[in-house]
Motif scaffolding. Structure first.
Motif, PDB file in Angstrom:
ATOM      1  N   ALA A   1       0.844  -1.235  -0.015  1.00  0.00           N
ATOM      2  CA  ALA A   1       0.026  -0.081  -0.042  1.00  0.00           C
ATOM      3  C   ALA A   1       0.833   1.252  -0.045  1.00  0.00           C
ATOM      4  CB  ALA A   1      -0.777   0.049   1.216  1.00  0.00           C
ATOM      5  N   VAL A   2       2.044   1.219   0.678  1.00  0.00           N
ATOM      6  CA  VAL A   2       2.926   2.352   0.682  1.00  0.00           C
ATOM      7  C   VAL A   2       3.347   2.536  -0.650  1.00  0.00           C
ATOM      8  CG1 VAL A   2       5.354   2.969   1.329  1.00  0.00           C
ATOM      9  CG2 VAL A   2       3.732   2.276   3.247  1.00  0.00           C
ATOM     10  N   ASP A   3       3.847   1.427  -1.312  1.00  0.00           N
ATOM     11  CA  ASP A   3       4.387   1.456  -2.598  1.00  0.00           C
ATOM     12  C   ASP A   3       3.311   2.101  -3.660  1.00  0.00           C
ATOM     13  OD1 ASP A   3       6.909   0.646  -1.793  1.00  0.00           O
ATOM     14  OD2 ASP A   3       6.697  -1.308  -2.589  1.00  0.00           O
ATOM     15  N   ARG A   4       2.209   1.711  -3.512  1.00  0.00           N
ATOM     16  CA  ARG A   4       1.060   2.167  -4.421  1.00  0.00           C
ATOM     17  C   ARG A   4       0.939   3.552  -4.157  1.00  0.00           C
ATOM     18  NH1 ARG A   4      -2.713  -0.711  -7.838  1.00  0.00           N
ATOM     19  NH2 ARG A   4      -3.177   0.924  -9.093  1.00  0.00           N
ATOM     20  N   ALA A   5       0.835   4.015  -3.095  1.00  0.00           N
ATOM     21  CA  ALA A   5       0.826   5.643  -2.927  1.00  0.00           C
ATOM     22  C   ALA A   5       1.820   6.198  -3.335  1.00  0.00           C
ATOM     23  CB  ALA A   5       0.811   5.806  -1.418  1.00  0.00           C
ATOM     24  N   ASP A   6       3.218   5.696  -3.505  1.00  0.00           N
ATOM     25  CA  ASP A   6       4.211   6.189  -3.935  1.00  0.00           C
ATOM     26  C   ASP A   6       4.065   6.191  -5.398  1.00  0.00           C
ATOM     27  OD1 ASP A   6       6.984   7.188  -4.050  1.00  0.00           O
ATOM     28  OD2 ASP A   6       7.593   5.338  -4.802  1.00  0.00           O
ATOM     29  N   ARG A   7       3.628   5.346  -5.901  1.00  0.00           N
ATOM     30  CA  ARG A   7       3.448   5.183  -7.609  1.00  0.00           C
ATOM     31  C   ARG A   7       2.511   6.034  -7.867  1.00  0.00           C
ATOM     32  NH1 ARG A   7       4.094  -0.405  -6.964  1.00  0.00           N
ATOM     33  NH2 ARG A   7       1.876  -0.678  -6.966  1.00  0.00           N
ATOM     34  N   LEU A   8       1.576   6.484  -7.253  1.00  0.00           N
ATOM     35  CA  LEU A   8       0.320   7.457  -7.560  1.00  0.00           C
ATOM     36  C   LEU A   8       1.026   8.905  -7.352  1.00  0.00           C
ATOM     37  CD1 LEU A   8      -2.614   5.809  -5.700  1.00  0.00           C
ATOM     38  CD2 LEU A   8      -2.405   6.232  -8.110  1.00  0.00           C
ATOM     39  N   GLY A   9       2.253   8.934  -6.793  1.00  0.00           N
ATOM     40  CA  GLY A   9       2.649  10.393  -6.691  1.00  0.00           C
ATOM     41  C   GLY A   9       2.469  11.095  -5.261  1.00  0.00           C
ATOM     42  N   PHE A  10       2.255  10.320  -4.101  1.00  0.00           N
ATOM     43  CA  PHE A  10       2.005  10.807  -2.975  1.00  0.00           C
ATOM     44  C   PHE A  10       3.097  10.733  -1.824  1.00  0.00           C
ATOM     45  CE2 PHE A  10      -2.157  10.380  -5.012  1.00  0.00           C
ATOM     46  CZ  PHE A  10      -2.783  11.681  -4.837  1.00  0.00           C
ATOM     47  N   ASP A  11       3.338  11.887  -1.242  1.00  0.00           N
ATOM     48  CA  ASP A  11       4.194  12.170  -0.214  1.00  0.00           C
ATOM     49  C   ASP A  11       3.884  11.437   1.183  1.00  0.00           C
ATOM     50  OD1 ASP A  11       6.257  13.080  -1.933  1.00  0.00           O
ATOM     51  OD2 ASP A  11       6.099  15.162  -1.316  1.00  0.00           O
ATOM     52  N   TRP A  12       2.698  11.732   1.796  1.00  0.00           N
ATOM     53  CA  TRP A  12       2.334  11.459   3.039  1.00  0.00           C
ATOM     54  C   TRP A  12       1.554  10.122   2.892  1.00  0.00           C
ATOM     55  CZ3 TRP A  12       3.604  13.561   7.356  1.00  0.00           C
ATOM     56  CH2 TRP A  12       4.421  14.945   7.298  1.00  0.00           C
ATOM     57  N   VAL A  13       1.856   9.331   3.779  1.00  0.00           N
ATOM     58  CA  VAL A  13       0.913   8.032   4.380  1.00  0.00           C
ATOM     59  C   VAL A  13       0.693   8.107   5.635  1.00  0.00           C
ATOM     60  CG1 VAL A  13       2.072   6.633   2.238  1.00  0.00           C
ATOM     61  CG2 VAL A  13       3.130   6.667   4.496  1.00  0.00           C
ATOM     62  N   GLU A  14      -0.436   7.574   5.906  1.00  0.00           N
ATOM     63  CA  GLU A  14      -0.885   7.414   7.393  1.00  0.00           C
ATOM     64  C   GLU A  14      -0.898   5.922   7.558  1.00  0.00           C
ATOM     65  OE1 GLU A  14      -4.317   6.680  10.402  1.00  0.00           O
ATOM     66  OE2 GLU A  14      -3.672   5.701   8.142  1.00  0.00           O
ATOM     67  N   ASN A  15      -0.469   5.515   8.873  1.00  0.00           N
ATOM     68  CA  ASN A  15      -0.433   4.371   9.271  1.00  0.00           C
ATOM     69  C   ASN A  15      -0.820   4.226  10.988  1.00  0.00           C
ATOM     70  OD1 ASN A  15       1.719   4.708  10.960  1.00  0.00           O
ATOM     71  ND2 ASN A  15       3.010   3.392  10.064  1.00  0.00           N
ATOM     72  N   ASP A  16      -1.037   2.790  11.265  1.00  0.00           N
ATOM     73  CA  ASP A  16      -1.238   2.687  12.747  1.00  0.00           C
ATOM     74  C   ASP A  16      -0.406   1.703  13.250  1.00  0.00           C
ATOM     75  OD1 ASP A  16      -4.342   3.586  12.620  1.00  0.00           O
ATOM     76  OD2 ASP A  16      -3.922   2.087  10.890  1.00  0.00           O
TER      77      ASP A  16
END
Length: 312
Positions: free
Chosen positions: A77-92
């Motif tokens: 999911a982190v890598d997918r956000a990266d490929r979509l071009g997003f710097d900020w990810v949220e996690n728990d």
């Protein structure tokens, strides 16, 4: 924050469409062009907006990674956000029985892993009842789709390594601190060991949040330089007391209006900057537009590409 099924998220993305651009930033890369991907080239969100005041559209946070398109809270999911071009990810983050921080949302492992199959006699399958080595055996991807079979629950250390590699930033939620004594110190210890408590990361790349006000107070006391956020919607009369230890109020979209956003912005947070408001979980274009019009500083979403198109 609430759970959303992959099927519903993907359906929403398909109906609403994806794409559109925000401002390019240095070091941007061509994003993913697969299903759910944004169109165009070299798009990244402006990373510093999440921690400090600045003008422009709301920051878009990929909730549990790009969790509409890959199993939540995993490296996929982190890598997918990266490929979509997003710097900020949220996690728990939560603590295992042997005090290792793992990245998982629910306090039990049933929904997003095959724990019932692997450990059939261990009900209720709470995270805190398992060691890190036991959790590492679990399949955390098959529930989402066959292509993700064998995906694992990452430790926080593994997660930090991946987002550092991707040059991403982190909105970290301390989950259920009331059942994990010492989780704040443990989280800060891992962040420090991985180099995430240096001035550069603290200034622009890290926010720690929780639904537990006491937990955020502990983080602020132990590391007063770290940007912190309270998850929830305190009464307007109570906002000033939260601003003493938090820089952000991160509230459910259904709980806020323009007057509430204005009341938050009228105060200064723990570091003397304008108190900010991020809202969750916004997964469709019309709601994203409404949130933008309220003047929120950030939008936390399972479908970051859909939100970016709506507000871009």
């Amino acid at each position: 924050m609430y759970a959303r099924t992959a099927t519903a998220s993907l359906a929403a993305a398909a109906l609403l469409g994806v794409g559109a651009l925000l401002l390019p930033t240095p070091g941007s890369r061509t994003p993913d062009t697969g299903p759910g991907a944004a169109t165009g080239t070299g798009i990244r969100t402006v990373s510093a907006r999440a921690a400090g005041a600045s003008a422009g559209p709301p920051v878009v946070f990929a909730h549990r990674g790009a969790s509409a398109y890959a199993p939540e809270n995993t490296l996929a999911a982190v890598d997918r956000a990266d490929r979509l071009g997003f710097d900020w990810v949220e996690n728990d983050v939560q603590l295992t029985r042997d005090k290792v921080l793992v990245v998982v949302h629910d306090t039990d492992l049933r929904r997003t892993t095959d724990v019932e199959k692997v450990f059939p006699g261990r009900a209720p399958w709470a995270v805190k009842q398992f060691t890190a080595a036991e959790i590492a055996r679990l399949d955390a991807g098959s529930w989402f789709g066959a292509r993700y079979a064998g995906t694992r629950v990452p430790t926080l250390a593994q997660y930090l390594d991946r987002i550092e590699h991707n040059h991403q930033n982190l909105l970290l939620e301390i989950k259920s601190p009331e059942i994990y004594p010492g989780i704040e110190k443990a989280t800060l210890r891992v962040l420090g060991r991985k180099g995430w408590l240096d001035p550069g990361h603290i200034r622009n790349r890290l926010v720690i949040q929780s639904f537990g006000a006491g937990s955020i107070k502990k983080v602020h006391q132990q590391r007063p330089d770290v940007t912190t956020g309270f998850l929830g919607t305190p009464a307007v009369a109570d906002l000033r007391s939260y601003a003493a230890f938090a820089d952000q109020i991160n509230a459910s979209f259904t709980s806020i209006g323009a007057r509430y956003v204005a009341a938050v912005h009228a105060l200064k947070g723990a570091h003397g900057r304008k108190l900010r408001l991020n809202t969750w979980t916004v997964n469709d274009a019309p709601t994203a537009v409404k949130a933008d019009r309220l003047g929120v500083d950030g939008i936390i979403t399972n479908t970051p590409d859909v939100v970016r198109r709506a507000i871009g």
